[in-house]
Design a protein around this motif. Structure first.
Motif, mmCIF file in Angstrom:
data_model
loop_
_atom_site.group_PDB
_atom_site.id
_atom_site.type_symbol
_atom_site.label_atom_id
_atom_site.label_comp_id
_atom_site.label_asym_id
_atom_site.label_seq_id
_atom_site.Cartn_x
_atom_site.Cartn_y
_atom_site.Cartn_z
ATOM 1 N N ILE A 87 0.836 -1.191 0.000
ATOM 2 C CA ILE A 87 0.000 0.000 0.000
ATOM 3 C C ILE A 87 0.874 1.245 0.000
ATOM 4 N N GLY A 88 0.489 2.212 -0.816
ATOM 5 C CA GLY A 88 1.230 3.464 -0.923
ATOM 6 C C GLY A 88 0.581 4.372 -1.946
ATOM 7 N N GLU A 89 1.101 5.568 -2.037
ATOM 8 C CA GLU A 89 0.558 6.555 -2.969
ATOM 9 C C GLU A 89 0.827 6.133 -4.407
ATOM 10 N N THR A 90 -0.148 6.377 -5.269
ATOM 11 C CA THR A 90 -0.009 6.126 -6.699
ATOM 12 C C THR A 90 -0.378 7.403 -7.452
ATOM 13 N N PHE A 91 -0.303 7.351 -8.761
ATOM 14 C CA PHE A 91 -0.664 8.537 -9.536
ATOM 15 C C PHE A 91 -2.171 8.769 -9.559
ATOM 16 N N TRP A 92 -2.981 7.772 -9.154
ATOM 17 C CA TRP A 92 -4.440 7.937 -9.168
ATOM 18 C C TRP A 92 -5.070 7.972 -7.778
ATOM 19 N N SER A 93 -4.373 7.514 -6.763
ATOM 20 C CA SER A 93 -4.973 7.385 -5.440
ATOM 21 C C SER A 93 -4.013 7.859 -4.361
ATOM 22 N N LYS A 94 -4.577 8.379 -3.284
ATOM 23 C CA LYS A 94 -3.767 8.785 -2.135
ATOM 24 C C LYS A 94 -3.078 7.584 -1.509
ATOM 25 N N SER A 95 -3.699 6.414 -1.642
ATOM 26 C CA SER A 95 -3.123 5.183 -1.113
ATOM 27 C C SER A 95 -3.800 3.997 -1.787
ATOM 28 N N PHE A 96 -2.993 3.037 -2.255
ATOM 29 C CA PHE A 96 -3.519 1.882 -2.968
ATOM 30 C C PHE A 96 -2.615 0.683 -2.711
ATOM 31 N N GLY A 97 -3.223 -0.487 -2.554
ATOM 32 C CA GLY A 97 -2.460 -1.712 -2.416
ATOM 33 C C GLY A 97 -3.275 -2.903 -2.868
ATOM 34 N N MET A 98 -2.585 -3.995 -3.224
ATOM 35 C CA MET A 98 -3.233 -5.220 -3.676
ATOM 36 C C MET A 98 -2.683 -6.397 -2.885
ATOM 37 N N LEU A 99 -3.574 -7.333 -2.542
ATOM 38 C CA LEU A 99 -3.158 -8.502 -1.785
ATOM 39 C C LEU A 99 -4.121 -9.655 -2.008
ATOM 40 N N THR A 100 -3.671 -10.829 -1.651
ATOM 41 C CA THR A 100 -4.538 -11.999 -1.566
ATOM 42 C C THR A 100 -4.543 -12.395 -0.099
ATOM 43 N N ASP A 101 -5.724 -12.452 0.483
ATOM 44 C CA ASP A 101 -5.788 -12.767 1.913
ATOM 45 C C ASP A 101 -5.530 -14.252 2.155
ATOM 46 N N ARG A 102 -5.465 -14.641 3.391
ATOM 47 C CA ARG A 102 -5.135 -16.027 3.744
ATOM 48 C C ARG A 102 -6.219 -17.010 3.311
ATOM 49 N N PHE A 103 -7.366 -16.490 2.908
ATOM 50 C CA PHE A 103 -8.461 -17.329 2.444
ATOM 51 C C PHE A 103 -8.489 -17.465 0.926
ATOM 52 N N GLY A 104 -7.600 -16.747 0.244
ATOM 53 C CA GLY A 104 -7.541 -16.792 -1.210
ATOM 54 C C GLY A 104 -8.318 -15.710 -1.920
ATOM 55 N N THR A 105 -8.941 -14.804 -1.164
ATOM 56 C CA THR A 105 -9.682 -13.694 -1.774
ATOM 57 C C THR A 105 -8.704 -12.601 -2.196
ATOM 58 N N HIS A 106 -8.870 -12.106 -3.419
ATOM 59 C CA HIS A 106 -8.041 -11.023 -3.944
ATOM 60 C C HIS A 106 -8.673 -9.678 -3.562
ATOM 61 N N TRP A 107 -7.871 -8.766 -3.062
ATOM 62 C CA TRP A 107 -8.358 -7.459 -2.618
ATOM 63 C C TRP A 107 -7.545 -6.327 -3.216
ATOM 64 N N MET A 108 -8.211 -5.215 -3.472
ATOM 65 C CA MET A 108 -7.595 -3.935 -3.788
ATOM 66 C C MET A 108 -8.120 -2.977 -2.733
ATOM 67 N N VAL A 109 -7.229 -2.216 -2.111
ATOM 68 C CA VAL A 109 -7.644 -1.257 -1.099
ATOM 69 C C VAL A 109 -7.212 0.123 -1.575
ATOM 70 N N ASN A 110 -8.171 1.055 -1.617
ATOM 71 C CA ASN A 110 -7.940 2.415 -2.110
ATOM 72 C C ASN A 110 -8.347 3.437 -1.069
ATOM 73 N N ALA A 111 -7.535 4.474 -0.914
ATOM 74 C CA ALA A 111 -8.015 5.699 -0.279
ATOM 75 C C ALA A 111 -8.474 6.572 -1.441
ATOM 76 N N GLU A 112 -9.439 7.376 -1.216
ATOM 77 C CA GLU A 112 -10.092 8.217 -2.230
ATOM 78 C C GLU A 112 -9.173 8.613 -3.386
ATOM 79 N N PHE A 113 -9.730 8.541 -4.596
ATOM 80 C CA PHE A 113 -8.981 8.942 -5.784
ATOM 81 C C PHE A 113 -8.519 10.388 -5.663
ATOM 82 N N LYS A 114 -7.374 10.689 -6.239
ATOM 83 C CA LYS A 114 -6.816 12.038 -6.162
ATOM 84 C C LYS A 114 -7.698 13.065 -6.865
ATOM 85 N N ASN A 115 -8.310 12.692 -7.971
ATOM 86 C CA ASN A 115 -9.146 13.631 -8.728
ATOM 87 C C ASN A 115 -10.617 13.290 -8.586
ATOM 88 N N GLY A 116 -11.013 12.751 -7.450
ATOM 89 C CA GLY A 116 -12.393 12.346 -7.329
ATOM 90 C C GLY A 116 -12.951 12.547 -5.966
#
Length: 138
Positions: A109-138
């Motif tokens: 997780i960290g700042e990207t060009f589109w979001s204040k904070s973004f990261g991707m992971l697969t949890d211990r159950f096998g579910t794929h997740w994307m976590v975003n803090a509000e878009f920079k231009n939205g």
């Protein structure tokens, strides 16, 4: 907190979303290719016109997607992610930390060009997740 589905396509995201808009209604509010973004050089030249982010808004909900380069995908619809969107960076980091415990982080997780904070992971159950803090231009 909002949860939305993020679909990964094998190169036909634009066609799929045009069809979804026609069939489901709503409005395509984003259809951005890799070309012209900071990620352009991270994909092969033949993949640059493919979609890096698409969003279809439907009755206050969002269906999002992109074309996943073959070297970053296990195949069409095998790479479906649950996207969590929150307003605050601290909340995004808290959720990311909790979901990643015992799992595998694909993108810290960290700042990207589109979001204040973004990261991707697969949890211990096998579910794929994307976590975003509000878009920079939205």
């Amino acid at each position: 907190m909002k949860l939305s589905t993020y679909l990964m396509f094998n190169g036909n995201c634009e066609e799929a979303f045009t069809t979804y808009q026609k069939v489901l209604g709503g409005k395509i509010t984003a259809m951005m290719s890799h070309e012209g973004t900071p990620a352009e050089n991270d994909v092969s030249p033949d993949w640059r016109k493919k979609i890096i982010h698409a969003c279809l808004e439907l009755d206050g909900q969002m269906l999002m997607a992109s074309d996943a380069p073959p070297d970053r995908s296990s195949g069409s619809m095998r790479s479906v992610y649950v996207n969590v969107m929150v307003k605050e960076v601290a909340e995004a980091e808290r959720i990311f930390k909790g979901l990643s415990e015992g799992g595998q982080i694909q993108m810290p997780i960290g700042e990207t060009f589109w979001s204040k904070s973004f990261g991707m992971l697969t949890d211990r159950f096998g579910t794929h997740w994307m976590v975003n803090a509000e878009f920079k231009n939205g």
